[in-house]
Design an enzyme around this catalytic site. Structure first.
Site, short mmCIF file in Angstrom:
data_model
loop_
_atom_site.label_atom_id
_atom_site.label_comp_id
_atom_site.label_asym_id
_atom_site.label_seq_id
_atom_site.Cartn_x
_atom_site.Cartn_y
_atom_site.Cartn_z
N LYS A 170 9.37 -6.27 -21.46
CA LYS A 170 8.34 -7.30 -21.44
C LYS A 170 7.04 -6.68 -20.94
O LYS A 170 6.87 -6.42 -19.75
CB LYS A 170 8.72 -8.48 -20.52
CG LYS A 170 7.80 -9.67 -20.73
CD LYS A 170 7.51 -10.47 -19.50
CE LYS A 170 6.43 -9.93 -18.63
NZ LYS A 170 5.07 -9.85 -19.22
N GLU A 245 8.03 -0.17 -8.71
CA GLU A 245 6.83 0.67 -8.53
C GLU A 245 5.69 -0.31 -8.27
O GLU A 245 5.26 -1.02 -9.19
CB GLU A 245 6.54 1.48 -9.80
CG GLU A 245 7.65 2.42 -10.21
CD GLU A 245 7.82 3.60 -9.28
OE1 GLU A 245 6.91 3.89 -8.49
OE2 GLU A 245 8.89 4.23 -9.33
N CYS A 279 -2.78 2.52 -9.39
CA CYS A 279 -1.96 2.21 -8.21
C CYS A 279 -1.98 3.36 -7.20
O CYS A 279 -1.91 3.14 -6.01
CB CYS A 279 -0.54 1.88 -8.62
SG CYS A 279 0.15 3.11 -9.71
#
Ligand code: NAD
Length: 472
Positions: A170, A245, A279
Site C-alpha cells: 500500500k 522505519e 527521515c
C-alpha cells in the site's frame, strides 16, 4: 494525466471493490496530475489470499529465478529511469537531478545488490548436532511513505523477492504513481502471479487492516512514528513480525579539530536534501562555541544562495514541500522557532522570493537553539536546520543523544579515529564520519522511536526470514 483506476492483484489489473479515487497533486504547480483508486478491506482480503496461494510455489522457487527477477527489475528501472524520475518529481516536487540519482538510481542499485547477495547467501549452517535453516517468513504487508516513494518500496520488495516471500503493497496517497509503474514492470519481467500485489487507498483504513490481517505474517512500515505505533498495536493480536522505519532528528557534530568551512558547507545539503523531507536528514548541527562565528557566516551565505524553485530546472536544489499540509506544518515550526527566541540566521516565514505558486517554504537556519525548544526536539520534515554550540566534547555527546529519535548522525574531525569513537557513543542507527557516503549495502534503521529492524544489505534480507533448527 496519470490516471490509474485498477489494482494489481494476482498477476492482473483488476477493478477495485472499493469506490472513489484519490487525486495526486503536483506540489510545484498545485495542479491535479493523477488519480488512483481507493482500495477497500475486501480488496486487501483478495490480495492476501492471492499472496498466500502464491507463497507455496514462490517460497520454493530457485535462487537463480530470484536472481534473474532482481536483475531484470534493476535493468527495467534503468530503462524507464527518466520516466520514473519525471513522475516522482511531479508528485513529490523533488529537484529533477536529485530524482534521477536518489529516486531511481538508488532503487536500481538496491535491486541489483539483492541479486548479488543471493549469489553467496548461506541459507543453512551446522551448529553441533543441528542444522539451522533460513526460510521465507510468508506473506508480507508493506506500508510506505511519500518522501522517497520508490526507494522505500524497493527497500522492502527486493529483499522480500530475494527471500521467497509474497507481498501486498500500500503506497502513500501523496506519491503513489511510481508504485503503479513498478507493478507494470514486475508484470512485464514475469514475476509469477500473486507474488506482488498492489492495493492503494487510505492508511487509516486499509493500512490498519493489513497490519491486523491474519493472513499476513509480517508488516514492514515506513512513515511517521505515530502511524508506526498504530501499526504495531494493530499487528499485536496476530503476533506477526513488525519492522518499523520511522522519523528522525539527527545530529551533525563538529568536534573541536574539525574544519569549520567543510562542516558549514556540507551541513546545508545534509539537512536540505530532498527539500528537507528526508527521515535521515542531519537537522541538528552541534558545533564548538569557538567555531560558531565562522560557521554562521558560511552557512548564512550558502543558505541564501541555495536555489529554490521549479523542480524541473536542473539548477534547483530545493523544491516545494509535498503538500499544502506539509507547507503549513513546516511554516508553523519556523514560526515557533522565531517565537521561542532562536536566532534566525537565514530564511524565515513566507514564500521564497519570486515564487507565488506551489507549496514552498524558505530554507531556514536557526542558531542559539536550546534543547527545550520545539524546533530542537521535533522532526520538522522541511529545510530547517537548527544549530547549537557546546563547550566540551562530553556536552556535545549529551546534546547529540538528546533526542527521542536515533536514525542517523554525522561527526566531523581531522582525526578519523576520534570521530569513530564519538560515532560509537551516539545512540543512533547510522553515522556518517567526515561526510561518509550513504551505502546501499549497509543496514539502515533506527534506535529509540526511529523504529526497529533494519533495511538494506544482508541485514535487510534477514528481516524476511524465519529460522528453524533441525536437531540430528
Ligand atoms: P505517514 O505515517 O503519514 O504515512 C506513511 C504511510 O502510512 C502511508 O502509506 C499512510 O497511508 C500510512 N498510514 C497512515 N496512518 C496509518 C495507520 N494508522 N495505519 C496504517 N497505515 C497508516 O508518514 P508520511 O507523512 O507519509 O511520511 C513522513 C514520515 O515518514 C516522517 O516522519 C519521516 O521521518 C518518516 N520516514 C521514515 C523513513 C525511515 O526509513 N526511517 C523513511 C521515510 C520517511
Amino acid at each position: 494525466m496519470h490516471t490509474r483506476d485498477q489494482l494489481y492483484i494476482d498477476g492482473k489489473w483488476v477493478q477495485p471493490i472499493g469506490t472513489g479515487s484519490i487525486d495526486v497533486i503536483n506540489p510545484a504547480t498545485e495542479e491535479i496530475i493523477g488519480k488512483i483508486p481507493v482500495g477497500s478491506k475486501e480488496d486487501i482480503d483478495i490480495a492476501a489470499s492471492a499472496a498466500r496461494i502464491a507463497f507455496d510455489s514462490w517460497s520454493k522457487s530457485s535462487i537463480e529465478t530470484r536472481i534473474d527477477i532482481l536483475n531484470a527489475l534493476s535493468n527495467a528501472l534503468k530503462e524507464r529511469g527518466e520516466d520514473i524520475a519525471q513522475t516522482i518529481t511531479a508528485e513529490v516536487g523533488t529537484p529533477i537531478g536529485y530524482s534521477r540519482v536518489a529516486m531511481v538510481g538508488t532503487p536500481r542499485v538496491v535491486s541489483r545488490s539483492y541479486a548479488k547477495i543471493l549469489e553467496n547467501f548461506d541459507w543453512e549452517e551446522k551448529v553441533r548436532n543441528s542444522i539451522i535453516c533460513k526460510e521465507p517468513i510468508g506473506v508480507c504487508a508493506f506500508i510506505t511513505p511519500w518522501n522517497f516513494p520508490l526507494h522505500q518500496i524497493i527497500g522492502k520488495v527486493a529483499p522480500a523477492i530475494a527471500a521467497g516471500c509474497t507481498m501486498i503493497l500500500k503506497p502513500s496517497k501523496e506519491a503513489p504513481l511510481s508504485a503503479f509503474i513498478l507493478a507494470d514492470i514486475l508484470h512485464e519481467i514475469g514475476l509469477p502471479s500473486g507474488v506482488f500485489n498492489l492495493v492503494s487507498g487510505h492508511g487509516s483504513e486499509i493500512g490498519n487492516y493489513m497490519s491486523s490481517h491474519p493472513e499476513v505474517d509480517m508488516v514492514s512500515f515506513t512513515g511517521s512514528t505515530g502511524a508506526g505505533i498504530s501499526v504495531s498495536e494493530a499487528a499485536a493480536t496476530t503476533v506477526k513480525r513488525v519492522t518499523l522505519e520511522l522519523g528522525g532528528k539527527s545530529a551533525n557534530v563538529a568536534l573541536e579539530d574539525a574544519d569549520p568551512t567543510l562542516v558549514a558547507k556540507k551541513a546545508i545539503g545534509a539537512c536540505h536534501q530532498n527539500s528537507g523531507q528526508t527521515c535521515s536528514a542531519l537537522t541538528r548541527l552541534i558545533i564548538p562555541e569557538s567555531m560558531s562565528n565562522e560557521v554562521y557566516e558560511i552557512i548564512e551565505e550558502k543558505n541564501n544562495s541555495y536555489t529554490v524553485g521549479d523542480p524541473l530546472e536542473e539548477s534547483t536544489r530545493c523544491g516545494p514541500m509535498v503538500s499544502l499540509r506539509q507547507q503549513k506544518s513546516v511554516s508553523k515550526y519556523i514560526e515557533s522557532g522565531i517565537n521561542e527566541g532562536a536566532t534566525l540566521i537565514s530564511g524565515g516565514l513566507g514564500m521564497p522570493e519570486g515564487i507565488s505558486k506551489g507549496y514552498y517554504v524558505k530554507p531556514t537556519i536557526f542558531a542559539n537553539v536550546s534543547p527545550d525548544m520545539k524546533i530542537w526536539k521535533e522532526e520538522i520534515f522541511g529545510p530547517v536546520l537548527v544549530i547549537t554550540t557546546y563547550k566540551s566534547e562530553e556536552e556535545a555527546l549529551k546534546l547529540a543523544n538528546d533526542s527521542i529519535y536515533g536514525l542517523s548522525g554525522g561527526v566531523w574531525s581531522k582525526d578519523e579515529k576520534r570521530a569513530i569513537k564519538f560515532a560509537k557513543d551516539m545512540r543512533t542507527g547510522q553515522v556518517s564520519v567526515n561526510g561518509g557516503a550513504f551505502n546501499v549495502s549497509a543496514p539502515f534503521g533506527g534506535y529509540k522511536l526511529s523504529g526497529n529492524g533494519r533495511e538494506l544489505g544482508s541485514h535487510g534480507l534477514n528481516e524476511f526470514l524465519e529460522i528453524k533448527s533441525i536437531q540430528l
